[in-house]
Design a protein around this motif. Structure first.
Motif, mmCIF file in Angstrom:
data_model
loop_
_atom_site.group_PDB
_atom_site.id
_atom_site.type_symbol
_atom_site.label_atom_id
_atom_site.label_comp_id
_atom_site.label_asym_id
_atom_site.label_seq_id
_atom_site.Cartn_x
_atom_site.Cartn_y
_atom_site.Cartn_z
ATOM 1 N N ASN A 135 0.830 -1.215 0.000
ATOM 2 C CA ASN A 135 0.000 0.000 0.000
ATOM 3 C C ASN A 135 0.856 1.253 0.000
ATOM 4 O O ASN A 135 0.574 2.213 -0.729
ATOM 5 C CB ASN A 135 -0.906 0.035 1.239
ATOM 6 C CG ASN A 135 -2.168 -0.799 1.060
ATOM 7 O OD1 ASN A 135 -2.451 -1.285 -0.027
ATOM 8 N ND2 ASN A 135 -2.909 -0.977 2.133
ATOM 9 N N TYR A 149 0.239 3.661 -3.070
ATOM 10 C CA TYR A 149 -0.384 4.977 -2.874
ATOM 11 C C TYR A 149 0.654 6.061 -2.605
ATOM 12 O O TYR A 149 0.307 7.241 -2.520
ATOM 13 C CB TYR A 149 -1.397 4.929 -1.726
ATOM 14 C CG TYR A 149 -2.528 3.963 -1.989
ATOM 15 C CD1 TYR A 149 -3.503 4.260 -2.942
ATOM 16 C CD2 TYR A 149 -2.608 2.755 -1.320
ATOM 17 C CE1 TYR A 149 -4.522 3.362 -3.208
ATOM 18 C CE2 TYR A 149 -3.632 1.851 -1.576
ATOM 19 C CZ TYR A 149 -4.579 2.167 -2.525
ATOM 20 O OH TYR A 149 -5.583 1.280 -2.794
ATOM 21 N N ASP A 202 5.120 6.246 4.769
ATOM 22 C CA ASP A 202 5.338 6.758 3.402
ATOM 23 C C ASP A 202 5.148 8.268 3.392
ATOM 24 O O ASP A 202 4.602 8.836 4.339
ATOM 25 C CB ASP A 202 4.381 6.074 2.411
ATOM 26 C CG ASP A 202 2.920 6.432 2.651
ATOM 27 O OD1 ASP A 202 2.549 7.604 2.436
ATOM 28 O OD2 ASP A 202 2.142 5.534 3.062
ATOM 29 N N ARG A 262 -12.726 1.690 0.530
ATOM 30 C CA ARG A 262 -11.641 2.396 -0.148
ATOM 31 C C ARG A 262 -11.927 3.887 -0.117
ATOM 32 O O ARG A 262 -13.087 4.283 -0.228
ATOM 33 C CB ARG A 262 -11.525 1.926 -1.614
ATOM 34 C CG ARG A 262 -10.828 0.579 -1.728
ATOM 35 C CD ARG A 262 -11.250 -0.194 -2.949
ATOM 36 N NE ARG A 262 -12.631 -0.630 -2.836
ATOM 37 C CZ ARG A 262 -13.214 -1.442 -3.696
ATOM 38 N NH1 ARG A 262 -12.568 -1.886 -4.725
ATOM 39 N NH2 ARG A 262 -14.471 -1.797 -3.504
ATOM 40 N N SER A 295 -8.138 3.215 -6.317
ATOM 41 C CA SER A 295 -7.659 1.928 -5.807
ATOM 42 C C SER A 295 -7.615 0.905 -6.941
ATOM 43 O O SER A 295 -6.656 0.151 -7.084
ATOM 44 C CB SER A 295 -8.572 1.450 -4.668
ATOM 45 O OG SER A 295 -8.595 0.049 -4.593
ATOM 46 N N THR A 297 -7.885 -4.092 -4.172
ATOM 47 C CA THR A 297 -9.140 -4.860 -4.104
ATOM 48 C C THR A 297 -10.028 -4.358 -2.976
ATOM 49 O O THR A 297 -11.188 -4.730 -2.877
ATOM 50 C CB THR A 297 -8.854 -6.345 -3.811
ATOM 51 O OG1 THR A 297 -8.207 -6.436 -2.530
ATOM 52 C CG2 THR A 297 -7.971 -6.970 -4.857
ATOM 53 N N GLY A 298 -9.469 -3.550 -2.078
ATOM 54 C CA GLY A 298 -10.240 -3.097 -0.913
ATOM 55 C C GLY A 298 -10.242 -4.110 0.218
ATOM 56 O O GLY A 298 -10.947 -3.945 1.213
ATOM 57 N N LEU A 311 -6.342 -4.323 3.921
ATOM 58 C CA LEU A 311 -6.270 -3.960 5.340
ATOM 59 C C LEU A 311 -7.201 -4.804 6.204
ATOM 60 O O LEU A 311 -6.952 -4.982 7.391
ATOM 61 C CB LEU A 311 -6.563 -2.466 5.526
ATOM 62 C CG LEU A 311 -5.464 -1.536 5.006
ATOM 63 C CD1 LEU A 311 -5.867 -0.072 5.195
ATOM 64 C CD2 LEU A 311 -4.142 -1.798 5.710
HETATM 65 P P1 ADP Z 1 -6.815 -1.581 -1.489
HETATM 66 O O1 ADP Z 1 -6.749 -2.933 -2.089
HETATM 67 O O2 ADP Z 1 -7.849 -0.708 -2.122
HETATM 68 O O3 ADP Z 1 -5.493 -0.933 -1.384
HETATM 69 P P2 ADP Z 1 -6.756 -1.775 1.420
HETATM 70 O O4 ADP Z 1 -7.718 -2.452 2.335
HETATM 71 O O5 ADP Z 1 -5.357 -2.254 1.421
HETATM 72 O O6 ADP Z 1 -7.407 -1.828 -0.012
HETATM 73 O O7 ADP Z 1 -6.746 -0.231 1.775
HETATM 74 C C1 ADP Z 1 -7.984 0.461 1.893
HETATM 75 C C2 ADP Z 1 -7.854 1.897 1.413
HETATM 76 O O8 ADP Z 1 -7.006 2.628 2.302
HETATM 77 C C3 ADP Z 1 -7.201 2.062 0.058
HETATM 78 O O9 ADP Z 1 -8.140 1.923 -0.978
HETATM 79 C C4 ADP Z 1 -6.639 3.467 0.139
HETATM 80 O O10 ADP Z 1 -7.659 4.381 -0.163
HETATM 81 C C5 ADP Z 1 -6.291 3.636 1.606
HETATM 82 N N1 ADP Z 1 -4.843 3.436 1.879
HETATM 83 C C6 ADP Z 1 -4.255 2.317 2.375
HETATM 84 N N2 ADP Z 1 -2.931 2.498 2.555
HETATM 85 C C7 ADP Z 1 -2.668 3.765 2.172
HETATM 86 C C8 ADP Z 1 -1.476 4.581 2.130
HETATM 87 N N3 ADP Z 1 -0.282 4.111 2.517
HETATM 88 N N4 ADP Z 1 -1.600 5.859 1.669
HETATM 89 C C9 ADP Z 1 -2.794 6.351 1.283
HETATM 90 N N5 ADP Z 1 -3.943 5.641 1.300
HETATM 91 C C10 ADP Z 1 -3.896 4.371 1.735
#
Ligand code: ADP
Length: 275
Positions: free
Chosen positions: A162, A166, A193, A212, A218, A224-225, A228
């Motif tokens: 991530n 991102y 980051d 998301r 994303s 995929t959402g 996390l």
């Molecule tokens: P995805 O597969 O969409 O990355 P995650 O569950 O890993 O799904 O993350 C959920 C959402 O959190 C992401 O869609 C993004 O919007 C936000 N996100 C996660 N990590 C970061 C990051 N390091 N910087 C900015 N936004 C982040």
């Protein structure tokens, strides 16, 4: 299962058994609703790329049949959409595997510096593609957590992935390991980051399945959402925690806290100090 009333009829509206029964039903309803939402979301995530692939198949059979350039382009799009379906299915399977193991506490001593080094190695290339360097600051000596290596790798791969995905192009990703005092000694690993960050209102919801901040963004980045929510479930099994801090415009910090396997850590440190 619902609680059914066996025995003499309830005495009145304040009877505790009636209260339990009603509460149990609403809880059941809530779980049922969550499951239905989850199935609807998962189906939608798969249906969208599938509809696109089916559409392109029709076009390739008809209007684009003789057009070689269009054919190449459409095959490329179809391959991307199929990859997306594969990612969603893999994440759904990961999620269901952790959920099935939710009640089993992992106990193997896992050395955390080795896990972090492995994760850095596996994502270095992806980071380089975005001009990002991964800076790993491990703990001084070997440090162990009672855990499951595969699960912990998945946690840190998702967080670092991530941060790369991102993060700012040409920016940095730092993995900083340390210790935190308190009632129980914990190991901490922060993934930092200097990307665009996340505004505060989203933070409490980030670990929900399919949540998301920006769905289209994303998707474009291969998300995929589910990343996390997998992290959250694996950490729950490890009696760990996830802390998220972010400042829009400055970056994000995802900190994992895990109880330390004190015995294993102490033993290797003692062994290490022998002449
Ligand atoms: P995805 O597969 O969409 O990355 P995650 O569950 O890993 O799904 O993350 C959920 C959402 O959190 C992401 O869609 C993004 O919007 C936000 N996100 C996660 N990590 C970061 C990051 N390091 N910087 C900015 N936004 C982040």
């Amino acid at each position: 299962a619902t609680v059914s009333w066996i025995g003499p009829p309830a005495a009145g509206p304040n009877d505790p058994a009636i209260f339990v029964f009603l509460r149990d039903l609403t809880e059941q309803e809530r779980i049922g609703q969550m499951r239905a939402d989850f199935v609807a979301n998962a189906s939608h995530e798969l249906k969208t790329p599938l509809a696109s692939v089916l559409g392109f198949i029709e076009t390739l059979r008809g209007p684009a049949r003789e057009d070689e350039k269009a054919r190449e382009e459409f095959l490329g799009v179809m391959a991307r959409e199929a990859e997306r379906m594969k990612r969603v299915i893999n994440d759904l399977l990961s999620l269901s595997r952790v959920e099935m193991k939710a009640h089993l506490r992992p106990t193997d001593p896992v050395e955390i510096n080795e896990v972090l080094d492995y994760v850095r190695g596996s994502l270095e290339r992806l980071a380089a593609e975005r001009g990002i360097s991964i800076d790993l600051q491990p703990l001084d000596g070997p440090a162990y957590v009672p855990g499951e290596r595969e699960g912990l790798i998945q946690v840190f791969e998702n967080l670092v992935n991530n941060a790369i995905k991102y993060g700012r192009e040409g920016g940095f990703v730092r993995i900083v390991a340390g210790r935190e005092g308190g009632k129980e000694p914990m190991l901490s690993v922060a993934v930092i980051d200097n990307g665009p960050g996340i505004s505060e209102e989203h933070l409490p919801r980030l670990t929900e399945r399919f949540y998301r901040v920006n769905v289209a963004d994303s998707r474009d980045r291969g998300g995929t959402g589910l990343g996390l929510s997998i992290v959250k479930h694996v950490l729950n099994r490890h009696r760990g925690q996830l802390r998220i801090a972010s400042k829009p415009g400055e970056g994000s910090r995802f900190t994992v806290l895990l109880p330390e396997h004190e015995q294993a850590s102490a033993e290797t440190q003692d062994a290490g100090s022998l002449p």
